[in-house]
Design a protein around this motif. Structure first.
Motif, PDB file in Angstrom:
ATOM      1  N   LYS A   5       4.449  -3.542   4.869  1.00 38.05           N
ATOM      2  CA  LYS A   5       3.680  -3.553   3.624  1.00 38.05           C
ATOM      3  C   LYS A   5       3.212  -2.167   3.210  1.00 38.05           C
ATOM      4  O   LYS A   5       2.514  -2.037   2.197  1.00 38.05           O
ATOM      5  CB  LYS A   5       2.447  -4.456   3.785  1.00 38.05           C
ATOM      6  N   THR A   6       3.578  -1.123   3.962  1.00 35.85           N
ATOM      7  CA  THR A   6       2.987   0.199   3.762  1.00 35.85           C
ATOM      8  C   THR A   6       4.050   1.280   3.668  1.00 35.85           C
ATOM      9  O   THR A   6       4.969   1.328   4.503  1.00 35.85           O
ATOM     10  CB  THR A   6       2.025   0.534   4.923  1.00 35.85           C
ATOM     11  N   PHE A   7       3.925   2.141   2.679  1.00 40.55           N
ATOM     12  CA  PHE A   7       4.797   3.308   2.523  1.00 40.55           C
ATOM     13  C   PHE A   7       3.931   4.565   2.477  1.00 40.55           C
ATOM     14  O   PHE A   7       3.008   4.663   1.663  1.00 40.55           O
ATOM     15  CB  PHE A   7       5.622   3.201   1.239  1.00 40.55           C
ATOM     16  N   ILE A   8       4.192   5.497   3.388  1.00 42.52           N
ATOM     17  CA  ILE A   8       3.462   6.757   3.459  1.00 42.52           C
ATOM     18  C   ILE A   8       4.454   7.882   3.200  1.00 42.52           C
ATOM     19  O   ILE A   8       5.554   7.879   3.770  1.00 42.52           O
ATOM     20  CB  ILE A   8       2.811   6.936   4.853  1.00 42.52           C
ATOM     21  N   TYR A   9       4.085   8.831   2.363  1.00 45.20           N
ATOM     22  CA  TYR A   9       5.044   9.892   2.060  1.00 45.20           C
ATOM     23  C   TYR A   9       4.370  11.242   1.871  1.00 45.20           C
ATOM     24  O   TYR A   9       3.217  11.351   1.469  1.00 45.20           O
ATOM     25  CB  TYR A   9       5.858   9.547   0.809  1.00 45.20           C
ATOM     26  N   SER A  10       5.142  12.273   2.181  1.00 46.17           N
ATOM     27  CA  SER A  10       4.755  13.655   1.926  1.00 46.17           C
ATOM     28  C   SER A  10       5.240  14.043   0.540  1.00 46.17           C
ATOM     29  O   SER A  10       6.419  13.838   0.203  1.00 46.17           O
ATOM     30  CB  SER A  10       5.388  14.568   2.989  1.00 46.17           C
ATOM     31  N   ASP A  11       4.359  14.604  -0.268  1.00 46.79           N
ATOM     32  CA  ASP A  11       4.767  15.059  -1.600  1.00 46.79           C
ATOM     33  C   ASP A  11       5.943  16.026  -1.518  1.00 46.79           C
ATOM     34  O   ASP A  11       6.916  15.915  -2.272  1.00 46.79           O
ATOM     35  CB  ASP A  11       3.590  15.764  -2.295  1.00 46.79           C
ATOM     36  N   LEU A  12       5.849  16.978  -0.612  1.00 48.33           N
ATOM     37  CA  LEU A  12       6.863  18.030  -0.544  1.00 48.33           C
ATOM     38  C   LEU A  12       8.227  17.487  -0.151  1.00 48.33           C
ATOM     39  O   LEU A  12       9.256  18.018  -0.582  1.00 48.33           O
ATOM     40  CB  LEU A  12       6.428  19.108   0.450  1.00 48.33           C
ATOM     41  N   LYS A  13       8.266  16.413   0.633  1.00 49.62           N
ATOM     42  CA  LYS A  13       9.546  15.878   1.075  1.00 49.62           C
ATOM     43  C   LYS A  13      10.052  14.754   0.176  1.00 49.62           C
ATOM     44  O   LYS A  13      11.255  14.658  -0.086  1.00 49.62           O
ATOM     45  CB  LYS A  13       9.422  15.374   2.510  1.00 49.62           C
TER      46      LYS A  13
ATOM     47  N   THR B 260       0.726  28.079   4.497  1.00 47.46           N
ATOM     48  CA  THR B 260       2.106  28.076   4.013  1.00 47.46           C
ATOM     49  C   THR B 260       2.560  26.638   3.798  1.00 47.46           C
ATOM     50  O   THR B 260       1.964  25.681   4.322  1.00 47.46           O
ATOM     51  CB  THR B 260       3.044  28.749   5.020  1.00 47.46           C
ATOM     52  N   PHE B 261       3.640  26.458   3.056  1.00 45.58           N
ATOM     53  CA  PHE B 261       4.164  25.121   2.815  1.00 45.58           C
ATOM     54  C   PHE B 261       4.693  24.503   4.111  1.00 45.58           C
ATOM     55  O   PHE B 261       4.611  23.291   4.307  1.00 45.58           O
ATOM     56  CB  PHE B 261       5.257  25.162   1.753  1.00 45.58           C
ATOM     57  N   GLU B 262       5.235  25.328   4.993  1.00 54.51           N
ATOM     58  CA  GLU B 262       5.716  24.806   6.268  1.00 54.51           C
ATOM     59  C   GLU B 262       4.562  24.277   7.118  1.00 54.51           C
ATOM     60  O   GLU B 262       4.680  23.234   7.772  1.00 54.51           O
ATOM     61  CB  GLU B 262       6.467  25.903   7.033  1.00 54.51           C
ATOM     62  N   GLU B 263       3.440  24.957   7.094  1.00 50.80           N
ATOM     63  CA  GLU B 263       2.284  24.523   7.874  1.00 50.80           C
ATOM     64  C   GLU B 263       1.730  23.193   7.371  1.00 50.80           C
ATOM     65  O   GLU B 263       1.415  22.296   8.159  1.00 50.80           O
ATOM     66  CB  GLU B 263       1.185  25.593   7.835  1.00 50.80           C
ATOM     67  N   VAL B 264       1.615  23.055   6.060  1.00 45.74           N
ATOM     68  CA  VAL B 264       0.998  21.837   5.534  1.00 45.74           C
ATOM     69  C   VAL B 264       1.895  20.623   5.730  1.00 45.74           C
ATOM     70  O   VAL B 264       1.402  19.490   5.838  1.00 45.74           O
ATOM     71  CB  VAL B 264       0.626  21.997   4.035  1.00 45.74           C
ATOM     72  N   MET B 265       3.215  20.813   5.793  1.00 46.29           N
ATOM     73  CA  MET B 265       4.089  19.679   6.070  1.00 46.29           C
ATOM     74  C   MET B 265       3.863  19.154   7.486  1.00 46.29           C
ATOM     75  O   MET B 265       3.910  17.949   7.737  1.00 46.29           O
ATOM     76  CB  MET B 265       5.552  20.073   5.861  1.00 46.29           C
ATOM     77  N   GLU B 266       3.602  20.057   8.431  1.00 50.06           N
ATOM     78  CA  GLU B 266       3.286  19.636   9.790  1.00 50.06           C
ATOM     79  C   GLU B 266       1.949  18.911   9.825  1.00 50.06           C
ATOM     80  O   GLU B 266       1.792  17.896  10.515  1.00 50.06           O
ATOM     81  CB  GLU B 266       3.254  20.847  10.718  1.00 50.06           C
ATOM     82  N   TYR B 267       0.976  19.415   9.070  1.00 52.94           N
ATOM     83  CA  TYR B 267      -0.323  18.737   8.991  1.00 52.94           C
ATOM     84  C   TYR B 267      -0.179  17.321   8.439  1.00 52.94           C
ATOM     85  O   TYR B 267      -0.834  16.387   8.909  1.00 52.94           O
ATOM     86  CB  TYR B 267      -1.287  19.537   8.114  1.00 52.94           C
TER      87      TYR B 267
ATOM     88  N   LEU C 288       0.850  -1.190   0.000  1.00 49.60           N
ATOM     89  CA  LEU C 288       0.000   0.000   0.000  1.00 49.60           C
ATOM     90  C   LEU C 288       0.881   1.233   0.000  1.00 49.60           C
ATOM     91  O   LEU C 288       1.841   1.326   0.773  1.00 49.60           O
ATOM     92  CB  LEU C 288      -0.915   0.010   1.233  1.00 49.60           C
ATOM     93  N   VAL C 289       0.539   2.178  -0.862  1.00 50.42           N
ATOM     94  CA  VAL C 289       1.224   3.470  -0.917  1.00 50.42           C
ATOM     95  C   VAL C 289       0.207   4.562  -0.608  1.00 50.42           C
ATOM     96  O   VAL C 289      -0.874   4.593  -1.193  1.00 50.42           O
ATOM     97  CB  VAL C 289       1.852   3.709  -2.309  1.00 50.42           C
ATOM     98  N   VAL C 290       0.561   5.450   0.333  1.00 51.87           N
ATOM     99  CA  VAL C 290      -0.319   6.549   0.722  1.00 51.87           C
ATOM    100  C   VAL C 290       0.395   7.858   0.451  1.00 51.87           C
ATOM    101  O   VAL C 290       1.462   8.130   1.016  1.00 51.87           O
ATOM    102  CB  VAL C 290      -0.728   6.470   2.204  1.00 51.87           C
ATOM    103  N   MET C 291      -0.182   8.675  -0.415  1.00 54.33           N
ATOM    104  CA  MET C 291       0.389   9.976  -0.776  1.00 54.33           C
ATOM    105  C   MET C 291      -0.241  11.064   0.096  1.00 54.33           C
ATOM    106  O   MET C 291      -1.456  11.245   0.102  1.00 54.33           O
ATOM    107  CB  MET C 291       0.102  10.260  -2.262  1.00 54.33           C
ATOM    108  N   LEU C 292       0.581  11.797   0.845  1.00 54.77           N
ATOM    109  CA  LEU C 292       0.101  12.920   1.641  1.00 54.77           C
ATOM    110  C   LEU C 292       0.237  14.182   0.795  1.00 54.77           C
ATOM    111  O   LEU C 292       1.337  14.662   0.554  1.00 54.77           O
ATOM    112  CB  LEU C 292       0.916  13.036   2.931  1.00 54.77           C
ATOM    113  N   THR C 293      -0.872  14.688   0.317  1.00 54.76           N
ATOM    114  CA  THR C 293      -0.860  15.778  -0.679  1.00 54.76           C
ATOM    115  C   THR C 293      -0.757  17.137  -0.001  1.00 54.76           C
ATOM    116  O   THR C 293      -1.593  18.013  -0.182  1.00 54.76           O
ATOM    117  CB  THR C 293      -2.125  15.703  -1.548  1.00 54.76           C
ATOM    118  N   ASP C 294       0.338  17.328   0.753  1.00 52.18           N
ATOM    119  CA  ASP C 294       0.525  18.616   1.415  1.00 52.18           C
ATOM    120  C   ASP C 294       0.786  19.741   0.414  1.00 52.18           C
ATOM    121  O   ASP C 294       0.385  20.890   0.645  1.00 52.18           O
ATOM    122  CB  ASP C 294       1.662  18.540   2.439  1.00 52.18           C
ATOM    123  N   ASN C 295       1.403  19.400  -0.710  1.00 49.89           N
ATOM    124  CA  ASN C 295       1.623  20.429  -1.727  1.00 49.89           C
ATOM    125  C   ASN C 295       0.305  20.935  -2.302  1.00 49.89           C
ATOM    126  O   ASN C 295       0.139  22.131  -2.570  1.00 49.89           O
ATOM    127  CB  ASN C 295       2.527  19.903  -2.840  1.00 49.89           C
TER     128      ASN C 295
END
Length: 389
Positions: free
Chosen positions: A160-168, A136-143, A119-126
């Protein structure tokens, strides 16, 4: 201009796109229910019907989830192909995003347990920063980090799981992801995304490029480390590119993956397979920002408010979160008894009812059984008579 179901399907005009879901209204201005069948016909998807659910149970050995049986997930594109892949012992992976498609996370844990796949989970902070000018971009990365903890608390397996922040991730270790995004942007023109997402001449360029990232998140080659590929290589293996993806998502996210399905097949990536539902969002983006979601119809909210979840959420530390969001190779088993393995069984045991087994024993021990066997053996030993000269 957003996608709208056509009038010839018998549905009044409604608006559905990734940022606005607006129901049609009657003459008095009252919101009308969405016509799921008309939407499915307009967007060339298929309804999740009884036949598909029966196929699911036969192939997986699991009864379909109650939200599938009750029609909360009402439409799909090529989900039957995923079942074919699974039955044959071939691999696929699950993908979703925390953001527009947040209303579908609750089903992912069950699907991952049933299929035993990555499973891949994309955190769409961007996306949040691009479409909400007050953040701000800094705020959404914390979210996004807090969002990751919400997801982990549902009980996903880090192996089995990879979660990632788009910005990072995209700018740090996501080289093949970026390569896919640039390649995708090269073959999709502005007229196509303008019609699908409602862009116009005043739309900021960051918002215009974002759909490229959302689409290629469903490509297996965007995550080389999961499959054991070299992330520093200039090339993306064709074998990895052929791995399909199952995407549970809300109906408003369909434009992303419909575009990925129709426009990127030429790049040797398999079609993306979707399951669609409605979430508890308001009728328009403005109302959703002002009033929030509707917890009475948003089943994800109902799931997340269970006391056990709150207790599990409190146990998710920064160290546990880091284990999920770092790039790491995943481990999974897939189908333990694929069709090709069952067909190679030299001594298959037929599944007979008690009555059939009793009838077989009676025929084998009947008064004529020995005569039949002797007759067959006798005939087998006979030879044609020789002619005498």
């Amino acid at each position: 201009m957003a996608e709208k179901p056509s009038a010839d399907l018998g549905e009044p005009p409604s608006q559905i796109d990734p940022w606005s879901v607006k129901a049609a209204t009657d003459e008095q201005g009252n919101a009308l229910a969405f016509d799921c069948e008309a939407i499915s016909q307009k967007w060339n998807t298929k309804l999740i019907d009884k036949g598909l659910l029966e196929c699911f149970e036969r192939v997986t050995g699991h009864r379909p989830h109650r939200w599938l049986r009750r029609g909360l997930f009402f439409s799909h594109r090529d989900f039957n192909l995923i079942l074919d892949y699974y039955e044959q012992g071939k691999g696929f992976f699950l993908y979703t995003g925390r953001g527009p498609s947040a209303g579908t996370r609750y089903l992912l844990k069950w699907l991952q347990d049933v299929f035993d796949v990555p499973l891949v989970v994309m955190l769409t902070d961007n996306e949040k920063a691009l479409f909400r000018d007050n953040l701000t971009f800094e705020e959404v990365m914390e979210y996004s980090r807090e969002n990751a903890k919400d997801i982990i608390a549902l009980g996903f397996d880090v192996k089995k799981t990879f979660i990632y922040s788009d910005l990072k991730f995209v700018g740090n270790g996501g080289g093949h992801f970026s390569l896919n995004a640039w390649e995708f942007s090269k073959i999709v023109n502005f007229d196509q995304v303008r019609g699908a997402f409602g862009f116009d001449n005043s739309t900021k360029t960051g918002r215009i490029f974002f759909p490229n990232l959302q689409c290629v998140a469903a490509f297996a080659t965007s995550y080389p480390f999961i499959w054991g590929d070299d992330p520093l290589s200039d090339f993306r293996p064709a074998k990895t590119a052929a791995i399909p993806c199952l995407i549970p998502c809300a109906i408003d996210q369909d434009p992303y993956f419909r575009r990925a399905t129709t426009r990127y097949a030429c790049a040797s990536h398999k079609n993306k397979i979707n399951m669609r539902t409605f979430s508890g969002g308001q009728e328009t983006l403005e109302l959703h920002r002002e009033l929030g979601g509707n917890p009475d119809v948003d089943v994800a909210y109902q799931y997340l408010t269970v006391k056990s979840f709150q207790e599990a959420r409190a146990k998710v530390t920064d160290e546990i979160t880091q284990a999920f969001i770092r790039s790491h190779k995943l481990e999974w088993a897939g189908n333990p008894t694929p069709l090709n393995a069952r067909s190679r069984n030299r001594n298959p045991k037929p599944l007979l009812t008690a009555r059939e087994q009793k009838g077989r024993r009676a025929r084998a021990s009947g008064p004529l059984s020995g005569q039949r066997r002797r007759g067959r053996r006798g005939r087998a030993r006979r030879h044609p008579r020789r002619r005498s000269d």
